[in-house]
Design an enzyme around this catalytic site. Sequence first.
Site, PDB file in Angstrom:
ATOM      1  N   ARG A  67      34.723   9.087  -9.713  1.00  0.00           N
ATOM      2  CA  ARG A  67      34.574   9.103 -11.173  1.00  0.00           C
ATOM      3  C   ARG A  67      34.893  10.472 -11.766  1.00  0.00           C
ATOM      4  NH1 ARG A  67      28.932   6.118 -12.492  1.00  0.00           N
ATOM      5  NH2 ARG A  67      28.767   7.838 -13.967  1.00  0.00           N
ATOM      6  N   ARG A 101      25.050  16.249 -17.360  1.00  0.00           N
ATOM      7  CA  ARG A 101      24.378  14.937 -17.415  1.00  0.00           C
ATOM      8  C   ARG A 101      22.890  15.076 -17.094  1.00  0.00           C
ATOM      9  NH1 ARG A 101      28.203  12.014 -13.416  1.00  0.00           N
ATOM     10  NH2 ARG A 101      26.729  10.278 -13.519  1.00  0.00           N
ATOM     11  N   ARG A 128      29.864  10.555  -4.190  1.00  0.00           N
ATOM     12  CA  ARG A 128      29.978   9.125  -4.530  1.00  0.00           C
ATOM     13  C   ARG A 128      31.442   8.687  -4.610  1.00  0.00           C
ATOM     14  NH1 ARG A 128      26.929   6.987  -9.602  1.00  0.00           N
ATOM     15  NH2 ARG A 128      27.910   8.795 -10.558  1.00  0.00           N
ATOM     16  N   LYS A 156      20.373   4.183  -9.347  1.00  0.00           N
ATOM     17  CA  LYS A 156      20.101   3.020 -10.220  1.00  0.00           C
ATOM     18  C   LYS A 156      21.120   1.903  -9.968  1.00  0.00           C
ATOM     19  CE  LYS A 156      20.548   5.406 -14.037  1.00  0.00           C
ATOM     20  NZ  LYS A 156      20.916   6.730 -13.455  1.00  0.00           N
ATOM     21  N   ARG A 191      18.600   5.303 -23.581  1.00  0.00           N
ATOM     22  CA  ARG A 191      18.672   6.675 -23.085  1.00  0.00           C
ATOM     23  C   ARG A 191      18.195   7.678 -24.118  1.00  0.00           C
ATOM     24  NH1 ARG A 191      23.123   5.876 -19.021  1.00  0.00           N
ATOM     25  NH2 ARG A 191      23.416   7.852 -17.999  1.00  0.00           N
TER      26      ARG A 191
HETATM   27  P1  AP5 Z   1      24.268   5.405  -7.822  1.00  0.00           P
HETATM   28  O1  AP5 Z   1      23.561   4.157  -7.440  1.00  0.00           O
HETATM   29  O2  AP5 Z   1      25.717   5.295  -8.171  1.00  0.00           O
HETATM   30  O3  AP5 Z   1      23.449   6.211  -8.938  1.00  0.00           O
HETATM   31  P2  AP5 Z   1      23.198   5.913 -10.465  1.00  0.00           P
HETATM   32  O4  AP5 Z   1      21.769   6.269 -10.752  1.00  0.00           O
HETATM   33  O5  AP5 Z   1      23.645   4.543 -10.846  1.00  0.00           O
HETATM   34  O6  AP5 Z   1      24.152   7.024 -11.060  1.00  0.00           O
HETATM   35  P3  AP5 Z   1      25.123   7.034 -12.311  1.00  0.00           P
HETATM   36  O7  AP5 Z   1      25.852   8.347 -12.205  1.00  0.00           O
HETATM   37  O8  AP5 Z   1      25.962   5.799 -12.394  1.00  0.00           O
HETATM   38  O9  AP5 Z   1      24.125   7.082 -13.450  1.00  0.00           O
HETATM   39  P4  AP5 Z   1      24.360   7.671 -14.814  1.00  0.00           P
HETATM   40  O10 AP5 Z   1      23.115   7.227 -15.473  1.00  0.00           O
HETATM   41  O11 AP5 Z   1      24.663   9.118 -14.922  1.00  0.00           O
HETATM   42  O12 AP5 Z   1      25.762   7.019 -15.223  1.00  0.00           O
HETATM   43  P5  AP5 Z   1      26.142   5.834 -16.197  1.00  0.00           P
HETATM   44  O13 AP5 Z   1      27.275   5.129 -15.573  1.00  0.00           O
HETATM   45  O14 AP5 Z   1      24.961   5.062 -16.640  1.00  0.00           O
HETATM   46  O15 AP5 Z   1      24.086   6.449  -6.598  1.00  0.00           O
HETATM   47  C1  AP5 Z   1      24.702   7.721  -6.634  1.00  0.00           C
HETATM   48  C2  AP5 Z   1      25.210   8.080  -5.238  1.00  0.00           C
HETATM   49  O16 AP5 Z   1      24.095   8.271  -4.372  1.00  0.00           O
HETATM   50  C3  AP5 Z   1      26.073   6.975  -4.585  1.00  0.00           C
HETATM   51  O17 AP5 Z   1      27.098   7.560  -3.853  1.00  0.00           O
HETATM   52  C4  AP5 Z   1      25.083   6.241  -3.661  1.00  0.00           C
HETATM   53  O18 AP5 Z   1      25.739   5.677  -2.538  1.00  0.00           O
HETATM   54  C5  AP5 Z   1      24.132   7.357  -3.260  1.00  0.00           C
HETATM   55  N1  AP5 Z   1      22.774   6.903  -3.044  1.00  0.00           N
HETATM   56  C6  AP5 Z   1      22.084   5.950  -3.764  1.00  0.00           C
HETATM   57  N2  AP5 Z   1      20.845   5.812  -3.277  1.00  0.00           N
HETATM   58  C7  AP5 Z   1      20.733   6.712  -2.250  1.00  0.00           C
HETATM   59  C8  AP5 Z   1      19.681   7.041  -1.337  1.00  0.00           C
HETATM   60  N3  AP5 Z   1      18.463   6.429  -1.399  1.00  0.00           N
HETATM   61  N4  AP5 Z   1      19.925   8.007  -0.397  1.00  0.00           N
HETATM   62  C9  AP5 Z   1      21.135   8.635  -0.344  1.00  0.00           C
HETATM   63  N5  AP5 Z   1      22.174   8.341  -1.170  1.00  0.00           N
HETATM   64  C10 AP5 Z   1      21.966   7.386  -2.096  1.00  0.00           C
HETATM   65  O19 AP5 Z   1      26.637   6.665 -17.490  1.00  0.00           O
HETATM   66  C11 AP5 Z   1      27.808   7.440 -17.454  1.00  0.00           C
HETATM   67  C12 AP5 Z   1      28.051   8.047 -18.848  1.00  0.00           C
HETATM   68  O20 AP5 Z   1      28.219   6.984 -19.812  1.00  0.00           O
HETATM   69  C13 AP5 Z   1      26.903   8.914 -19.408  1.00  0.00           C
HETATM   70  O21 AP5 Z   1      26.972  10.252 -18.956  1.00  0.00           O
HETATM   71  C14 AP5 Z   1      27.163   8.780 -20.917  1.00  0.00           C
HETATM   72  O22 AP5 Z   1      28.231   9.607 -21.336  1.00  0.00           O
HETATM   73  C15 AP5 Z   1      27.629   7.336 -21.066  1.00  0.00           C
HETATM   74  N6  AP5 Z   1      26.493   6.403 -21.314  1.00  0.00           N
HETATM   75  C16 AP5 Z   1      26.087   5.363 -20.521  1.00  0.00           C
HETATM   76  N7  AP5 Z   1      25.033   4.739 -21.070  1.00  0.00           N
HETATM   77  C17 AP5 Z   1      24.770   5.387 -22.242  1.00  0.00           C
HETATM   78  C18 AP5 Z   1      23.761   5.229 -23.240  1.00  0.00           C
HETATM   79  N8  AP5 Z   1      22.820   4.265 -23.149  1.00  0.00           N
HETATM   80  N9  AP5 Z   1      23.779   6.087 -24.278  1.00  0.00           N
HETATM   81  C19 AP5 Z   1      24.721   7.058 -24.400  1.00  0.00           C
HETATM   82  N10 AP5 Z   1      25.679   7.269 -23.477  1.00  0.00           N
HETATM   83  C20 AP5 Z   1      25.700   6.444 -22.398  1.00  0.00           C
END
Ligand code: AP5
Length: 209
Positions: free
Chosen positions: A155, A166, A127, A13, A88
């Site tokens: 991270r 997660r 990552r 994402k 979420r």
């Molecule tokens: P990347 O693009 O970083 O993936 P992502 O989907 O953004 O992953 P996140 O881990 O950031 O999502 P998340 O939803 O768990 O975390 P968030 O920060 O929102 O890609 C991942 C890896 O794959 C990278 O190394 C990339 O290079 C590689 N890649 C990408 N595309 C690829 C492809 N096509 N082929 C191969 N490799 C590829 O949330 C973190 C925490 O915050 C949550 O756990 C929660 O505790 C809290 N939080 C955030 N939002 C909320 C909410 N709304 N409500 C409650 N808690 C929340």
Amino acid sequence: MRMIFIGPPGAGKGTQAARLVARHGIAHISTGDMLRAAVRAGTDLGREAQRYMSAGELVPDEVIIGMVRERIQEPDCARGFLLDGFPRTLPQAEALDAALSEAGIALDHVLVLEVPDELIVQRITGRRMDPETGEIYHLEFKPPPPEIADRLVHRKDDTEEACRARLEAYHRQTAPIIPFYEARGLVRRVDGVGSLDEVAARIEAALGA
Ligand code: AP5
């Protein structure tokens, strides 16, 4: 354009959101990035959020909802926004709905990026993020240039254990909001398996459809 990006952790994402917001000139609102900034700044919100984030659990709805409600009223959102990682839970989706109706604006798309669980752990544990540019790398799939290797960040919630928690939170709490948007005809499902460029092309095709 106003859109929501839904997908399991590590689906890509953040990677695809960076391209989308640059191409469409809209604001990128990542609740994960906002929470990590609060943790770095050592605010009360950051301290509270950290406990949940490192365990791979969701931060309580009331904390997140207030944060997003304020953020979407900022001037850079006037041309549109991409919500990455929000909503979420069903209460978050309902609160967003109420805030948007109040502001008289509507969503255009809900993009669901689909990646099977077995690929997620590999993507998350490999990552690395560049704290200077915000660029997201992967040791195998998007290798960082060697000269920045020393400053890359791994991270805290990118361990295998937190990643599994997660994923569980995603299936239990987040995936059930998809039917909420499906009922309104807003959902565009995109296969997230493939190269970064292939996935980007599928997303653009889905948004144009
Ligand atoms: P990347 O693009 O970083 O993936 P992502 O989907 O953004 O992953 P996140 O881990 O950031 O999502 P998340 O939803 O768990 O975390 P968030 O920060 O929102 O890609 C991942 C890896 O794959 C990278 O190394 C990339 O290079 C590689 N890649 C990408 N595309 C690829 C492809 N096509 N082929 C191969 N490799 C590829 O949330 C973190 C925490 O915050 C949550 O756990 C929660 O505790 C809290 N939080 C955030 N939002 C909320 C909410 N709304 N409500 C409650 N808690 C929340």
